[in-house]
Design an enzyme around this catalytic site. Structure first.
Site, PDB file in Angstrom:
ATOM      1  N   LEU A 198      -1.000  -0.136   0.569  1.00  0.00           N
ATOM      2  CA  LEU A 198      -1.520  -1.501   0.474  1.00  0.00           C
ATOM      3  C   LEU A 198      -0.540  -2.385  -0.308  1.00  0.00           C
ATOM      4  O   LEU A 198      -0.331  -3.552   0.016  1.00  0.00           O
ATOM      5  CB  LEU A 198      -2.863  -1.479  -0.241  1.00  0.00           C
ATOM      6  CG  LEU A 198      -3.661  -2.747  -0.063  1.00  0.00           C
ATOM      7  CD1 LEU A 198      -4.805  -2.504   0.887  1.00  0.00           C
ATOM      8  CD2 LEU A 198      -4.201  -3.238  -1.389  1.00  0.00           C
ATOM      9  N   TYR A 199       0.080  -1.806  -1.335  1.00  0.00           N
ATOM     10  CA  TYR A 199       1.090  -2.546  -2.102  1.00  0.00           C
ATOM     11  C   TYR A 199       2.187  -3.059  -1.169  1.00  0.00           C
ATOM     12  O   TYR A 199       2.548  -4.236  -1.202  1.00  0.00           O
ATOM     13  CB  TYR A 199       1.681  -1.628  -3.179  1.00  0.00           C
ATOM     14  CG  TYR A 199       2.925  -2.173  -3.853  1.00  0.00           C
ATOM     15  CD1 TYR A 199       2.865  -3.298  -4.665  1.00  0.00           C
ATOM     16  CD2 TYR A 199       4.170  -1.555  -3.661  1.00  0.00           C
ATOM     17  CE1 TYR A 199       4.006  -3.799  -5.279  1.00  0.00           C
ATOM     18  CE2 TYR A 199       5.309  -2.048  -4.270  1.00  0.00           C
ATOM     19  CZ  TYR A 199       5.220  -3.171  -5.076  1.00  0.00           C
ATOM     20  OH  TYR A 199       6.366  -3.671  -5.673  1.00  0.00           O
ATOM     21  N   ALA A 200       2.710  -2.159  -0.321  1.00  0.00           N
ATOM     22  CA  ALA A 200       3.783  -2.540   0.592  1.00  0.00           C
ATOM     23  C   ALA A 200       3.311  -3.636   1.555  1.00  0.00           C
ATOM     24  O   ALA A 200       4.048  -4.576   1.853  1.00  0.00           O
ATOM     25  CB  ALA A 200       4.254  -1.319   1.376  1.00  0.00           C
ATOM     26  N   THR A 204       1.152  -5.922   0.991  1.00  0.00           N
ATOM     27  CA  THR A 204       1.090  -7.228   0.326  1.00  0.00           C
ATOM     28  C   THR A 204       2.485  -7.768   0.038  1.00  0.00           C
ATOM     29  O   THR A 204       2.709  -8.978   0.051  1.00  0.00           O
ATOM     30  CB  THR A 204       0.265  -7.191  -0.985  1.00  0.00           C
ATOM     31  OG1 THR A 204       0.840  -6.245  -1.892  1.00  0.00           O
ATOM     32  CG2 THR A 204      -1.183  -6.831  -0.716  1.00  0.00           C
ATOM     33  N   LYS A 205       3.450  -6.888  -0.220  1.00  0.00           N
ATOM     34  CA  LYS A 205       4.827  -7.359  -0.464  1.00  0.00           C
ATOM     35  C   LYS A 205       5.424  -7.904   0.837  1.00  0.00           C
ATOM     36  O   LYS A 205       6.136  -8.918   0.825  1.00  0.00           O
ATOM     37  CB  LYS A 205       5.690  -6.231  -1.022  1.00  0.00           C
ATOM     38  CG  LYS A 205       5.467  -6.016  -2.496  1.00  0.00           C
ATOM     39  CD  LYS A 205       5.972  -7.224  -3.288  1.00  0.00           C
ATOM     40  CE  LYS A 205       5.728  -7.153  -4.757  1.00  0.00           C
ATOM     41  NZ  LYS A 205       6.127  -8.366  -5.476  1.00  0.00           N
TER      42      LYS A 205
END
Ligand SMILES: NC(=O)c1ccc[n+]([C@@H]2O[C@H](COP(=O)([O-])OP(=O)(O)OC[C@H]3O[C@@H](n4cnc5c(N)ncnc54)[C@H](O)[C@@H]3O)[C@@H](O)[C@H]2O)c1
Length: 383
Positions: free
Chosen positions: A189-191, A193-194
């Site tokens: 999920l981090y990726a 959003t980035k």
């Protein structure tokens, strides 16, 4: 001094009395000309690991710099406060503000007409998304839109340099990762959003002619590092005599990372700021750039641990574990040709030298035996 917005008060208000600047410090900083040329830098996430180093480096060359951070408690806040205090002592006022507070941001931009925005604030970390997915949406997506909305209304419009991540390459198996590789299969999920931030920045470039530069950082480590990341988390456990978890992929393959020393990253960040075209320039094409900033030397996590053991003079108790569905990828490796050719980016620090600098800082911060812990670090266990 740290500053925060007080409801109903049109100026920022002192919340945390620290030695350093006074109420007029922020005004003075914004009114001063620094090293000349009228440049004024806002660094978001300035109490964070990379933000601290970038703001300090800008200040050390005489630039006018204001830091901003919401001091959230994703990891021990005492470390963020200590970094912010160090910045204040260097003459960088730090504003305590969440980027989603558009009114507060508007006030800050009115007070200080920034020419350059270095956007490093984010919800970082891959595994924490299992516990708090919305923090990533709020801090990486919504907060970035809030910032770019504020920026596009400024006259003149500042330029933007922002932090992306090697994680956008996700499940790609083409090594080394190159900027025009596919980035549409995020592993976390981090990726996601980035990558969203990169796409949102592109839309501000397209619609408002905002000058935007995205920097895909590869596993950054060094002094004042992040306690949720492997180098620092492992150092603490080694010193405390606790086991460390090292993840393995299929067939016991080791996770490997393109570990990059923070000073090299900061050199790339400053080169990106210095070479960026202004926003909305009637005489030039608007600029949309994207660069990998890595080291290019890949090391397994065990290699990193072995070097850390030597430098700490202590043995690690390694427990290997199969990598679950955490969102971590097996390997990262940067192709930095574009950053080298266009920014002059040339990483200087190998893993041993970088870890040596980290270990020196570690014993300064945590005491000669490495065991002194601020109250909010007692019992802290990273995800
Ligand atoms: N450290 C790495 O290895 C690495 C790798 C790739 C990308 N990045 C990116 O680089 C940037 C800096 O990373 P870092 O390692 O310094 O992380 P960090 O967590 O130490 O710093 C981020 C800072 O942003 C602040 N912040 C978060 N949400 C905010 C909000 N809504 N408003 C205001 N402040 C907010 C946090 O309090 C924190 O101090 C981040 O964008 C991160 O995603 C870091």
């Amino acid at each position: 001094m740290l500053w925060t917005r007080n409801q109903g008060t049109p100026v920022v208000l002192l919340v945390q009395p620290l030695s350093g600047t006074s109420a007029s410090g922020l005004y003075k900083t914004c009114a001063s000309s620094g090293s000349g040329l009228g440049k004024r830098y806002l660094v978001t996430g300035a109490a964070g690991f990379i933000g601290y180093h970038a703001a300090a480096k800008l200040r050390s060359r005489g630039d006018v710099v204001v830091g901003l951070d919401n001091f959230n408690d994703y990891y021990p806040v005492s470390l963020k406060r200590a970094r912010a205090q160090a910045l204040v002592d260097m003459g960088v006022p730090v504003v305590e503000l969440d980027l989603n507070d558009q009114e507060g941001l508007g006030e800050l931009f009115r007070l200080c007409s920034f020419t350059h925005v270095l956007h490093l604030a984010a919800q970082a970390g891959v595994r924490y998304a299992a516990r708090n997915p919305f923090a990533y949406i709020q801090s990486n997506v919504a907060a970035s839109v809030s910032l770019m909305e504020t920026m596009r209304l400024q006259k003149p419009m500042p330029l933007l340099v922002y932090a992306s991540s090697s994680s956008v390459y996700g499940l790609s198996k083409r090594f080394p990762f190159t900027e025009d590789d596919r980035a549409d299969r995020p592993a976390s999920l981090y990726a996601a959003t980035k990558r969203s931030l990169e796409l949102l920045a592109h839309s501000y470039f397209n619609i408002y002619r905002m000058s935007v530069t995205g920097l895909r950082f590869f596993t950054v480590y060094g002094p004042w590092g992040r306690p949720d990341m492997s180098v620092m988390a492992f150092a603490r456990n080694i010193v405390d005599g606790k086991p460390i978890r090292v993840f393995q992929g299929p067939n016991a393959t080791e996770l490997a990372r393109d570990f990059t020393f923070v000073e090299d990253i900061v050199a790339g960040v400053l080169a990106a700021l210095d070479s960026a075209a202004p926003s909305n320039d009637p005489h030039a094409e608007p600029q949309n750039r994207l660069y990998n900033l890595g080291n290019t030397q890949v090391h397994t996590v065990t290699e990193m641990v072995r070097t850390l053991e030597e430098l700490l003079g202590m043995k690690a108790n390694i427990r290997y574990q199969p990598l679950g569905a955490t969102g971590d990828v097996l390997r990262t490796n940067a192709n930095i040709t574009a950053a080298h050719n266009e920014l002059g980016y040339t990483p200087q620090t190998n893993l041993r030298a970088g870890l040596q600098a980290f270990v020196e800082w570690y014993f300064q911060y945590y005491g000669a035996d490495g065991k002194r812990r601020p109250a909010d670090e007692v019992g802290y266990i990273p995800d």
